[in-house]
Enzyme design. Structure first.
Site, short mmCIF file in Angstrom:
data_model
loop_
_atom_site.label_atom_id
_atom_site.label_comp_id
_atom_site.label_asym_id
_atom_site.label_seq_id
_atom_site.Cartn_x
_atom_site.Cartn_y
_atom_site.Cartn_z
N HIS A 110 -5.71 -2.75 -12.23
CA HIS A 110 -5.08 -1.43 -12.13
C HIS A 110 -4.44 -1.26 -10.76
O HIS A 110 -4.98 -1.68 -9.74
CB HIS A 110 -6.11 -0.32 -12.36
N HIS A 111 -3.25 -0.64 -10.75
CA HIS A 111 -2.49 -0.49 -9.51
C HIS A 111 -3.19 0.42 -8.51
O HIS A 111 -2.87 0.39 -7.31
CB HIS A 111 -1.09 0.05 -9.83
N SER A 112 -4.11 1.23 -8.96
CA SER A 112 -4.87 2.07 -8.03
C SER A 112 -5.77 1.23 -7.14
O SER A 112 -6.26 1.71 -6.12
CB SER A 112 -5.73 3.08 -8.81
N ILE A 154 -4.91 -2.20 -6.16
CA ILE A 154 -4.26 -3.26 -5.39
C ILE A 154 -2.75 -3.12 -5.49
O ILE A 154 -2.21 -2.66 -6.49
CB ILE A 154 -4.72 -4.65 -5.89
N ASN A 164 -3.90 0.60 -2.12
CA ASN A 164 -2.50 0.36 -1.79
C ASN A 164 -2.22 0.66 -0.33
O ASN A 164 -2.81 1.57 0.26
CB ASN A 164 -1.60 1.23 -2.67
#
Length: 472
Positions: A138-140, A142, A318
């Site tokens: 999940h982009h949350s 990395i 991020n």
């Protein structure tokens, strides 16, 4: 650490997620097996990986809460490895097309928030002596640069190394099995600039002023225009077919070029490698949009992620901001297009405030707030787009990497899409190759592969215009 509250920018990716817009990023790595590999090589590899049931962040993080999301660190025994690790094969006789179809489907599927938000797929049958590894997270948790830094820890530079840990046992905090000496850690410039507590306070005040000024200027120019044909600002991009509502299915395509070939073109064009990459994207999009009668008269605007990560660690979360650049799709001459892109990106970088990584989180939240607000309210892709396309170039792996003697030949990034952004083009360098991944909405771009092919032709066109000849 029992629980970790997410930073506002990381939480934004969770709040913006819907059934049709899963907010996950991935990678497709293609390998050639070692010469001594037998018919049981991949089965043995997967069975060996199944014995490793220790997990490092972010692979042991489970989401808790909604309004204020946080990560709970799960004990190893509560993680079901059989759920996260999958062994798959493409239909016989196999091929790149079949691999692309499988990965497109896997990447379109939302991940179940009742489990840690990752999957690892070992894929065989693409070609004799070849296999692929597809991982999504999940982009949350990395971003692109963090993913590359984690990859450096996971894959070794030693072709003879065996018995290495699988990705989830390395993560961002596990043993570094790259075989390379650790890099010297860098310190945040904004924090380092002052002496002691007074310097830190002074730096914080300056950062706050810089951020406020940059955001005020950006949104003022978004409202009235920048007054400069090459200065891009959010919400001044032309409407295009790339910027409507999207559907759930995805298409994924790839291209790879020798890194020295792209560098040679950049040198001849008196620009950067990133300038050339943006120009190749623009050339491919220009041709495709002309072909279907949908090229806007005004240049498309790209949202270009910029890393603001301090040091060399691949921490969870991020550390990116964004600049906006016009990519010259309104310019026919490929050399003039590179020059225009170079100037537009220079103006975009000039707009970024001089602030530390922590302060840049605040800037990014302010910059992306309207977009994330649209996504959360479900109205993305209705009005004028903030930008037409996301294009990212992530510095990748400089050395050839291996896992259990298999040589990593290509390393392709797979990104996310959202309403108002039906195409993402991301490049990552892998040893001597420049690997480009195209992630698109299946219904908006039914011929995504054409854009990928046209990028290669745009490279040849630019070489011809510059009088450059590539010899392998």
């Amino acid at each position: 650490m029992a629980n970790q509250v997410l930073k506002i920018n990381d939480a934004g990716w969770l709040h913006a997620e819907t059934f049709r817009t899963p907010m996950q990023v991935g990678v497709l790595a293609n390998f050639t097996m070692p010469e001594d590999a037998d018919d049981c090589y991949l089965e043995d590899l997967v069975n060996m990986w199944r014995t490793h049931k220790t997990f490092q962040p972010p692979f042991n993080y489970k989401l808790r809460g909604t309004a204020v999301p946080r990560w709970e660190v799960l004990p190893d025994e509560e993680i079901d490895l059989d759920y996260h690790l999958r062994h798959s094969a493409v239909p016989s006789p196999g091929g790149e097309r079949e691999l692309g179809i499988l990965v497109s489907r896997l990447h379109a599927m939302n991940m179940d928030r009742r489990y840690p938000l990752w999957e690892c797929h070992v894929i065989e049958g693409v070609a004799p002596g070849r296999w692929s590894l597809y991982i999504k997270v999940h982009h949350s948790q990395i971003d692109g640069v963090g993913g590359i830094r984690m990859a450096r820890r996971m894959f070794t530079t030693d072709p003879d190394a065996r018995g290495l840990l699988p990705p989830w046992a390395v993560g961002t905090h596990g043993v570094d099995q790259s075989g390379l000496p650790p890099k010297e850690k860098k310190t945040d410039v904004a924090v380092r600039s002052g002496g002691g507590r007074l310097g830190a306070v002074t730096g914080a005040v300056r950062s706050t002023a810089a951020i406020g000024g940059a955001l005020a200027r950006t949104y003022r120019e978004s409202a009235i225009g920048s007054g400069d044909d090459l200065r891009a600002v959010p919400y001044r991009a032309p409407k295009s077919i790339l910027n409507g509502r999207i559907s759930k299915p995805r298409r994924f395509a790839t291209q790879a070029y020798p890194m020295d070939r792209v560098r040679q073109v950049a040198k001849a064009a008196d620009g950067s490698l990133n300038d050339v990459f943006l120009a190749l994207c623009a050339g491919a999009l220009r041709r495709y949009l002309i072909e279907i009668g949908e090229l806007p008269k005004q240049s498309l605007t790209a949202n270009v992620p910029v890393s603001v990560r301090a040091g060399d660690g691949a921490k969870v979360g991020n550390a990116i901001s964004f600049l906006y650049a016009k990519i010259g799709t309104d310019i026919e001459d490929p050399v003039e297009r590179v020059k225009a892109i170079h100037e537009s990106t220079r103006l975009g970088k000039e707009r970024l405030p001089k602030a530390g990584a922590g302060a840049m989180d605040i800037y990014t939240a302010g910059l992306m707030g309207p977009f994330l607000g649209q996504a959360m309210l479900g109205v993305g892709g209705i009005g004028r787009p903030a930008s037409n396309i996301v294009i990212s170039n992530v510095p990748g792996l400089q050395e050839t990497r291996y896992i259990e003697g298999s040589t990593m030949e290509e390393y392709y990034p797979i990104s996310l899409l959202f309403h108002g952004q039906a195409l993402n083009i991301t490049a990552v360098s892998n040893a001597s190759m420049f690997c480009v991944g195209f992630t698109g909405c299946r219904d908006t771009l039914p011929s995504l592969q054409k854009i990928a092919v046209y990028m290669g032709e745009a490279l040849a066109e630019l070489e011809d215009a510059l009088g450059v000849t590539w010899t392998a």
